[in-house]
Write a protein that holds these residues in place. Sequence first.
Motif, mmCIF file in Angstrom:
data_model
loop_
_atom_site.group_PDB
_atom_site.id
_atom_site.type_symbol
_atom_site.label_atom_id
_atom_site.label_comp_id
_atom_site.label_asym_id
_atom_site.label_seq_id
_atom_site.Cartn_x
_atom_site.Cartn_y
_atom_site.Cartn_z
ATOM 1 N N ILE A 15 0.868 -1.175 -0.043
ATOM 2 C CA ILE A 15 0.074 0.051 -0.029
ATOM 3 C C ILE A 15 0.927 1.333 -0.062
ATOM 4 O O ILE A 15 0.569 2.187 -0.627
ATOM 5 C CB ILE A 15 -0.833 0.018 1.135
ATOM 6 N N GLY A 16 1.976 1.098 0.965
ATOM 7 C CA GLY A 16 2.812 2.320 1.028
ATOM 8 C C GLY A 16 3.425 2.773 -0.506
ATOM 9 O O GLY A 16 3.518 4.042 -0.899
ATOM 10 N N SER A 17 4.105 1.874 -1.035
ATOM 11 C CA SER A 17 4.780 1.947 -2.247
ATOM 12 C C SER A 17 3.885 2.451 -3.382
ATOM 13 O O SER A 17 4.167 3.076 -4.293
ATOM 14 C CB SER A 17 5.473 0.483 -2.742
ATOM 15 N N GLN A 18 2.359 1.941 -3.501
ATOM 16 C CA GLN A 18 1.650 2.240 -4.477
ATOM 17 C C GLN A 18 1.253 3.969 -4.231
ATOM 18 O O GLN A 18 1.160 4.469 -5.060
ATOM 19 C CB GLN A 18 0.289 1.309 -4.253
ATOM 20 N N GLY A 19 0.961 3.944 -2.944
ATOM 21 C CA GLY A 19 0.676 5.527 -2.773
ATOM 22 C C GLY A 19 1.742 6.559 -3.025
ATOM 23 O O GLY A 19 1.598 7.494 -3.729
ATOM 24 N N LEU A 20 3.138 5.949 -3.056
ATOM 25 C CA LEU A 20 4.044 6.711 -3.291
ATOM 26 C C LEU A 20 4.185 6.960 -4.972
ATOM 27 O O LEU A 20 4.718 7.841 -5.738
ATOM 28 C CB LEU A 20 5.690 6.252 -2.745
ATOM 29 N N ALA A 21 4.026 5.609 -5.771
ATOM 30 C CA ALA A 21 4.118 5.610 -6.981
ATOM 31 C C ALA A 21 3.041 6.572 -7.598
ATOM 32 O O ALA A 21 3.745 7.227 -8.551
ATOM 33 C CB ALA A 21 3.593 4.139 -7.111
ATOM 34 N N SER A 22 1.821 6.352 -7.116
ATOM 35 C CA SER A 22 0.722 7.502 -7.704
ATOM 36 C C SER A 22 1.060 8.835 -7.537
ATOM 37 O O SER A 22 0.956 9.797 -8.602
ATOM 38 C CB SER A 22 -0.349 7.140 -7.261
ATOM 39 N N ARG A 23 1.917 9.068 -6.303
ATOM 40 C CA ARG A 23 2.154 10.600 -6.271
ATOM 41 C C ARG A 23 3.349 11.017 -6.741
ATOM 42 O O ARG A 23 3.525 12.133 -7.362
ATOM 43 C CB ARG A 23 2.607 10.482 -4.562
ATOM 44 N N VAL A 24 4.487 10.185 -6.916
ATOM 45 C CA VAL A 24 5.503 10.529 -8.022
ATOM 46 C C VAL A 24 5.059 10.823 -9.415
ATOM 47 O O VAL A 24 5.636 11.749 -9.989
ATOM 48 C CB VAL A 24 6.840 9.619 -7.890
ATOM 49 N N VAL A 25 4.297 10.157 -9.920
ATOM 50 C CA VAL A 25 3.784 9.977 -11.518
ATOM 51 C C VAL A 25 3.061 11.362 -11.404
ATOM 52 O O VAL A 25 3.257 12.195 -12.298
ATOM 53 C CB VAL A 25 3.004 8.733 -11.801
ATOM 54 N N GLU A 26 2.373 11.595 -10.453
ATOM 55 C CA GLU A 26 1.163 12.730 -10.470
ATOM 56 C C GLU A 26 2.126 13.939 -10.501
ATOM 57 O O GLU A 26 2.089 15.120 -11.308
ATOM 58 C CB GLU A 26 0.434 12.913 -9.237
ATOM 59 N N SER A 50 11.485 4.450 -12.497
ATOM 60 C CA SER A 50 10.598 3.622 -13.212
ATOM 61 C C SER A 50 9.889 2.404 -12.291
ATOM 62 O O SER A 50 8.707 2.463 -12.320
ATOM 63 C CB SER A 50 10.901 3.182 -14.504
ATOM 64 N N GLN A 51 10.727 1.662 -11.740
ATOM 65 C CA GLN A 51 10.164 0.776 -10.698
ATOM 66 C C GLN A 51 9.286 1.278 -9.685
ATOM 67 O O GLN A 51 8.435 0.960 -9.125
ATOM 68 C CB GLN A 51 11.497 -0.219 -10.193
ATOM 69 N N ILE A 52 10.030 2.417 -9.228
ATOM 70 C CA ILE A 52 8.971 3.180 -7.884
ATOM 71 C C ILE A 52 7.650 3.541 -8.360
ATOM 72 O O ILE A 52 6.777 3.408 -7.823
ATOM 73 C CB ILE A 52 10.000 4.537 -7.469
ATOM 74 N N GLU A 53 7.593 3.968 -9.614
ATOM 75 C CA GLU A 53 6.226 4.669 -10.300
ATOM 76 C C GLU A 53 5.414 3.537 -10.620
ATOM 77 O O GLU A 53 4.167 3.639 -10.453
ATOM 78 C CB GLU A 53 6.698 5.562 -11.385
ATOM 79 N N ARG A 54 6.012 2.445 -10.754
ATOM 80 C CA ARG A 54 5.201 1.171 -11.182
ATOM 81 C C ARG A 54 4.738 0.554 -9.929
ATOM 82 O O ARG A 54 4.211 -0.585 -9.935
ATOM 83 C CB ARG A 54 5.655 0.238 -12.333
ATOM 84 N N GLY A 55 5.199 1.138 -8.527
ATOM 85 C CA GLY A 55 4.786 0.305 -7.385
ATOM 86 C C GLY A 55 5.687 -1.162 -7.359
ATOM 87 O O GLY A 55 5.320 -1.797 -6.682
ATOM 88 N N ARG A 56 6.889 -1.011 -7.928
ATOM 89 C CA ARG A 56 7.482 -2.437 -7.875
ATOM 90 C C ARG A 56 8.858 -2.201 -6.915
ATOM 91 O O ARG A 56 9.580 -3.323 -6.922
ATOM 92 C CB ARG A 56 7.962 -2.989 -9.367
ATOM 93 N N ALA A 57 8.923 -1.291 -6.302
ATOM 94 C CA ALA A 57 10.149 -0.881 -5.554
ATOM 95 C C ALA A 57 9.776 -0.088 -4.396
ATOM 96 O O ALA A 57 8.705 0.720 -4.571
ATOM 97 C CB ALA A 57 11.460 -0.440 -6.353
ATOM 98 N N ASN A 58 10.276 -0.506 -3.228
ATOM 99 C CA ASN A 58 9.846 0.438 -1.954
ATOM 100 C C ASN A 58 11.032 1.109 -1.690
ATOM 101 O O ASN A 58 12.009 0.567 -0.895
ATOM 102 C CB ASN A 58 9.385 -0.726 -0.840
ATOM 103 N N PRO A 59 11.370 2.210 -1.806
ATOM 104 C CA PRO A 59 12.707 2.953 -1.772
ATOM 105 C C PRO A 59 12.868 3.378 -0.114
ATOM 106 O O PRO A 59 12.142 3.256 0.695
ATOM 107 C CB PRO A 59 12.369 4.295 -2.340
ATOM 108 N N THR A 60 14.145 3.375 -0.091
ATOM 109 C CA THR A 60 14.727 3.826 1.329
ATOM 110 C C THR A 60 14.349 5.096 1.628
ATOM 111 O O THR A 60 13.926 6.103 0.784
ATOM 112 C CB THR A 60 16.069 3.617 1.571
#
Length: 197
Positions: A15-26, A50-60
């Motif tokens: 859920i956290g990475s998906q929220g960050l993903a949509s925010r970075v894309v936006e 690209s991985q972060i935007e697709r919700g496939r990585a959870n950054p530090t």
Amino acid sequence: MNDTTVAASSTTGDIGSQGLASRVVELRKKRGLTLEQLAAASGVSRSMLSQIERGRANPTLAVTLRIAQAFGLNIGELVDQPWTASRIEVVRSDDASQLFRDDRDCRIRTLSPLHLEKSVEFYEVRLAPNARLHSAAHFEGTRELLTVTQGRAVVEAGDNRCELGPGDSAHYHADLEHAIANVGDAELVGFLVVTYQ
């Protein structure tokens, strides 16, 4: 820069990475940035973004901070969580990291938070008697607004010159060679706003 500190999440993301993903894309699309431009501004590789935007990585935290700073935000504002984002940011008078210059002739303190986008900068300027702050031309379109609160100043911009006393302000082209001089017997204190077009 090295992105090896980023831990990959599951392929569907949490859920956290998906929220960050949509925010970075936006934010990236709102500001008209490509992935390459965001990578250059943040120091995070294009592939990792690209991985972060697709919700496939959870950054530090460190990587998230670099992305936030590239957008001129703090981490709380980036993740858009009201309980983590303070609506007040304070610059303390004794914060040495905010000192742009500090010597016997001149003290310049940055009053705007250092991470903000640099379309506007705000400074406190203090000049000793007879001291002069000379600047080469800045980028085209740069303007400065100086307001004197104590002492007497002479402002020069190109071939133009004016004298200011307490409460006076001057707005001038800073994409020309320019200077602020203390022409009084006491310390000159003023506030300087720098804007970029």
